[in-house]
Design a protein around this motif. Structure first.
Motif: not given
Length: 89
Positions: A79-80, A84-86
């Protein structure tokens, strides 16, 4: 299985979205990794995810707790990483 032992894990998150993601990710494993010696349930109350493991003996309880902790940690990490990617896109 007649559970003689149980333990609950509480995972607190900064917001309901993260808690919901983790809860849904680990809840699909309920019934899938249970065996004759242990089982678990997953619930969410707002920003808290509660995983309760029940077992017939202490060895099975420890093994079950370890498995569910790893599942929750993996869901948190994924989820983290997704967040970060988004943000970087």
């Amino acid at each position: 299985m007649r559970p003689a032992h149980s333990a609950s894990l509480e995972f607190d998150y900064p917001d309901e979205r993260r808690a919901r993601i983790v809860e849904r990710a680990v809840a699909v494993e309920v019934g899938e990794i249970d065996d004759a010696r242990s089982g678990a349930s997953v619930e969410r109350d707002g920003t808290t995810v509660v995983i309760t493991v029940k077992a017939g003996d202490l060895v099975a309880l420890r093994a079950g707790m370890n498995s569910w902790i790893r599942l929750a940690e993996t869901a948190e990490s994924v989820s983290q990483a997704g967040d970060r990617r988004a943000r970087s896109a």
